[in-house]
Scaffold this motif. Sequence first.
Motif, PDB file in Angstrom:
ATOM      1  N   LEU A  58       0.859  -1.172   0.000  1.00 15.54           N
ATOM      2  CA  LEU A  58       0.000   0.000   0.000  1.00 15.54           C
ATOM      3  C   LEU A  58       0.901   1.229   0.000  1.00 15.54           C
ATOM      4  N   ALA A  59       0.597   2.212  -0.852  1.00 10.95           N
ATOM      5  CA  ALA A  59       1.464   3.386  -0.960  1.00 10.95           C
ATOM      6  C   ALA A  59       0.644   4.660  -1.108  1.00 10.95           C
ATOM      7  N   TRP A  60       1.064   5.685  -0.388  1.00  9.67           N
ATOM      8  CA  TRP A  60       0.415   6.996  -0.434  1.00  9.67           C
ATOM      9  C   TRP A  60       1.445   8.067  -0.769  1.00  9.67           C
ATOM     10  N   LYS A  61       1.042   9.007  -1.611  1.00 14.22           N
ATOM     11  CA  LYS A  61       1.848  10.196  -1.871  1.00 14.22           C
ATOM     12  C   LYS A  61       0.985  11.414  -1.578  1.00 14.22           C
ATOM     13  N   VAL A  62       1.381  12.174  -0.590  1.00 11.13           N
ATOM     14  CA  VAL A  62       0.611  13.341  -0.173  1.00 11.13           C
ATOM     15  C   VAL A  62       0.904  14.513  -1.107  1.00 11.13           C
ATOM     16  N   ASP A  63      -0.150  15.120  -1.622  1.00 11.65           N
ATOM     17  CA  ASP A  63       0.033  16.361  -2.390  1.00 11.65           C
ATOM     18  C   ASP A  63       0.235  17.522  -1.417  1.00 11.65           C
ATOM     19  N   ARG A  64      -0.737  17.664  -0.534  1.00 11.51           N
ATOM     20  CA  ARG A  64      -0.626  18.695   0.497  1.00 11.51           C
ATOM     21  C   ARG A  64      -1.562  18.356   1.647  1.00 11.51           C
ATOM     22  N   GLY A  65      -1.238  18.862   2.807  1.00 10.18           N
ATOM     23  CA  GLY A  65      -2.126  18.677   3.940  1.00 10.18           C
ATOM     24  C   GLY A  65      -1.392  18.454   5.240  1.00 10.18           C
ATOM     25  N   THR A  66      -2.173  18.334   6.308  1.00  9.53           N
ATOM     26  CA  THR A  66      -1.629  18.098   7.633  1.00  9.53           C
ATOM     27  C   THR A  66      -2.318  16.889   8.263  1.00  9.53           C
ATOM     28  N   PHE A  67      -1.600  16.224   9.156  1.00 10.42           N
ATOM     29  CA  PHE A  67      -2.169  15.122   9.927  1.00 10.42           C
ATOM     30  C   PHE A  67      -1.701  15.280  11.365  1.00 10.42           C
TER      31      PHE A  67
END
Length: 219
Positions: A58-67
């Motif tokens: 499973l792979a995620w690439k964040v464009d923009r944002g906060t967590f």
Amino acid sequence: MNRAIVAAALIGLAASPLVAGGKGTITGAYVEARTAEVFTGGCIMNSEAETMGKQAVLAWKVDRGTFNGISIDGLSVVAAVSGDKNLGMTEMGGEKPTVRSAVYVDQRANAAQQIALVAMANELSKGLVGTIVQVTPAPIQFADSEKNIHVATGPVALDVNKHITHDPSCGAMQWFHPLASVDDATIGVAEKNAFSGTSLGSKWSDPNKRSAFFGTFAY
């Protein structure tokens, strides 16, 4: 904060459930592939249900944002997961698998961002990331083009063709849904789906299967 302390904090996330909701505003791209077809005929599905589908990338690439209040713009995280049964078993009426995972966090991330990336992966995978046995900061390639998605980091390699041929043989249909939250999920062909690490007690190479989903995510 040294690497050992960071790793301990990251692995500790798996020890207690994360509370859903209100974690941040994030958008990005997502891709996954498991070791079982998600679009196939009943004859193949029946042969794979009990013995296949126990591993996935499973792979995620964040464009923009906060967590959790931490900015993770432009960063990526990859999880290699291995279960004791088919990861889609609950969709077949069975018990939820017990899962171990090796997580690779973007080496550009600082300590707080690394922790946020692991927490995001756990949240968006609805807890599938499970028991984290290894967290490794590493360079991550996540290239999303018109026809393909390429992900590579450490012992993980994933190449997904966005075009799928709908073979009508054996009554082909979609049997599973994505393992993580994703918008406009589309089935793809995993031309490469491999994990060669030692941390999970399981290695795999399962190419050329209609075993992938890709799309975007917003949380």
